[in-house]
Design a protein around this motif. Structure first.
Motif, short mmCIF file in Angstrom:
data_model
loop_
_atom_site.label_atom_id
_atom_site.label_comp_id
_atom_site.label_asym_id
_atom_site.label_seq_id
_atom_site.Cartn_x
_atom_site.Cartn_y
_atom_site.Cartn_z
N ASP A 1 14.99 29.38 23.79
CA ASP A 1 16.19 28.74 24.31
C ASP A 1 17.37 29.71 24.35
O ASP A 1 18.12 29.76 25.33
N PHE B 1 20.92 33.67 14.22
CA PHE B 1 19.50 33.32 14.30
C PHE B 1 18.66 34.30 13.47
O PHE B 1 17.79 33.90 12.70
N LYS C 1 9.12 25.98 15.67
CA LYS C 1 10.54 25.65 15.85
C LYS C 1 11.36 26.90 16.13
O LYS C 1 12.22 26.92 17.03
N LEU C 2 11.10 27.98 15.39
CA LEU C 2 11.86 29.21 15.60
C LEU C 2 11.54 29.84 16.95
O LEU C 2 12.42 30.39 17.62
N GLU D 1 13.51 27.96 19.48
CA GLU D 1 14.93 28.32 19.42
C GLU D 1 15.17 29.70 20.03
O GLU D 1 16.17 29.91 20.74
N GLU D 2 14.27 30.62 19.77
CA GLU D 2 14.43 31.96 20.33
C GLU D 2 14.32 31.93 21.85
O GLU D 2 15.10 32.60 22.56
#
Length: 219
Positions: free
Chosen positions: A97, A117, A90-91, A94-95
Motif C-alpha cells: 500500500d 514502517f 499484514k506487513l 502495508e508495504e
C-alpha cells in the motif's frame, strides 16, 4: 520502496524449537540415597546389579510429565508460527500500500511514513524472536525440573539393585537388557508426579509489539 525491503519483512523468526534432549540434570550425592549391599532384600522388580542403565530421552518423553510438556511446546510453537504468518501477510500488505501511494506523496512525507514502517518491522522482529527464545528456554528448564523431581525415584532404583551408579545407555558399549531400568523408572515417576503440571510455573508472557504513533506525533 520502504527500506523494510532490505530488512526482509518476509523473514520473521522461524519457529524451530530444537527438541533434542538437553543434558540431564545430575543428581547430587545428597539427592541419591546411599546404595546398600547386594544382600539387601526388598520386594522389587529390579534385579541386583552393580550398575544400571537408563535411556534419558525416553525417560523424559515417555513420562506423563514429558508428554505434557512436549505437547504444550508443540502447540505453542504452532500458534507462534501461525501468528508470524499473519503478521507477515499484514506487513506485506502495508508495504504494498505504501509503495502504491509513493507517487502521490511529497518526498518528505513518504520518507517519514517509510521510516515509521521500518521501525515497526524491527520492533516486531525483536518481539517475535524473543517469543521463540522463551519457548526454547522453557523446554530446557522443564527437562531440568523433571530430572530434579525424578532424582528420588532413581535413588530408589539404585538402592534396590544394590548398585553404585546409573549410566546413560548411550555411554555403554554393550549391556544386558535386564539392567535397563527406564520402563520401571517411568512407571514410578508417573505414579509420583503424574503429568507434573503442578511443578511447572506458567510461562512468562512476552507482550505483543505496540504500534507506533502516526507520523507527526499526536497532532
Amino acid at each position: 520502496m520502504p527500506r523494510s525491503a532490505a530488512l526482509g519483512i518476509a523473514a520473521l523468526p522461524v519457529v524451530a524449537l530444537f527438541l533434542q534432549p538437553a543434558p540431564a540434570q545430575q543428581a547430587t550425592p545428597s539427592e541419591v540415597p546411599t546404595p546398600v549391599g547386594p544382600g539387601f532384600e526388598v520386594d522389587s522388580p529390579i534385579e541386583p546389579s552393580p550398575v544400571l542403565t537408563l535411556d534419558q530421552d525416553r525417560l523424559f518423553l515417555g513420562s506423563a510429565y514429558g508428554r505434557r510438556v512436549d505437547g504444550e511446546i508443540v502447540a505453542a510453537s504452532q500458534a507462534l508460527a501461525a501468528e508470524n504468518r499473519a503478521i507477515e501477510a499484514k506487513l506485506t500488505a502495508e508495504e504494498q500500500d505504501l509503495t502504491e501511494r509513493r507517487p502521490t506523496l511529497p518526498a518528505a512525507e513518504f520518507r517519514l511514513l517509510a521510516d515509521d514502517f521500518d521501525a515497526r518491522v524491527v520492533e516486531i522482529r525483536r518481539v517475535q524472536d524473543e517469543k521463540v527464545k522463551r519457548l526454547s528456554s522453557r523446554r530446557d528448564e522443564e527437562r531440568q525440573r523433571f530430572y530434579r523431581a525424578a532424582a528420588p525415584v532413581l535413588g530408589e532404583l539404585v538402592r534396590e539393585a544394590g548398585a553404585v551408579a546409573i549410566l546413560d545407555n548411550r555411554a555403554v558399549f554393550l549391556s544386558a537388557d535386564r539392567i535397563d531400568v527406564t520402563d520401571e523408572a517411568i512407571a514410578r515417576i508417573d505414579r509420583m508426579l503424574g503429568d507434573g503440571a503442578a511443578l511447572s510455573p506458567p510461562p512468562d508472557p512476552v507482550p505483543d509489539p505496540q504500534p507506533l504513533p502516526p507520523p507527526g506525533g499526536n497532532d
